[in-house]
Design a protein around this motif. Structure first.
Motif: not given
Length: 198
Positions: A84-89, A95-100, A104-110
């Motif tokens: 769910d988190d990855i799909e939201a990212a 929508g325009g957010a920077k992929a990198m 990075l935020g995803l890796v920290e949360r996981v």
């Protein structure tokens, strides 16, 4: 209005359907299992898990015939939340957010979630319980691949980085170490993936 007329107008409370009751019990069991295994590791007993969930032992065994099935379900639930988190990212990137930044935020949360569930994962290794939900794996892999491609297109992620590299990153992370150590580890290893300097 007197009490007699009010009681006549009151709607009778409908009993919970068997299906709704089963879903509620399953949720309580999974929550209790996660808590008990985190506290006691692989030694957490089915009786203790049932007591923590507030259900009869027989109810627990109707949902999960053995501890291996129960631990596997807890891990599958964890991976579903990660998906769910990855799909939201991915949606935020579209929508325009920077992929990198999203990666990075995803890796920290996981990493933090994995550190929290470390005892559950240790129990799974001992019991041989591994999630086999192919749908969750497909969701995770597809969304992460799209994030990686977007970051590579931006020139912020090395061209040879793959989904498997990120799985390797998470699986070898020092999740049993304090937050400061995990943060330092990320600082040291991320330059191997990204084109950003330290």
């Amino acid at each position: 209005m007197n009490l007699r007329s009010r009681s006549c107008n009151a709607q009778p409370r409908r009993p919970m359907s068997p299906r709704a009751d089963a879903v509620r019990n399953r949720t309580k069991i999974l929550d209790a299992a996660r808590e008990q295994i985190t506290l006691h590791g692989p030694d957490a007993g089915m009786d203790e898990i049932a007591a923590a969930a507030g259900v009869a032992v027989g109810t627990l065994y109707r949902h999960f015939p053995n501890k291996t099935d129960l631990v596997s379900a807890v891990l599958t639930e964890h991976l579903d939340r990660v998906a769910d988190d990855i799909e939201a990212a991915r949606e935020r990137t579209a929508g325009g957010a920077k992929a990198m930044d999203e990666i990075l935020g995803l890796v920290e949360r996981v990493l933090e979630a994995s550190a929290t569930d470390h005892a559950v994962k240790a129990a799974a290794r001992l019991l041989g319980a591994y999630p086999t939900d192919e749908l969750v794996e497909d969701r995770t892999g597809t969304a992460l691949a799209e994030l990686i491609q977007a970051a590579q297109a931006d020139g912020e992620l090395h061209d040879d980085v793959t989904v498997q590299d990120f799985y390797l990153l998470i699986n070898t992370a020092p999740t049993d170490q304090p937050p400061a150590v995990r943060s330092r580890w990320l600082t040291l290893v991320l330059p191997g993936l990204t084109t950003r300097g330290r």
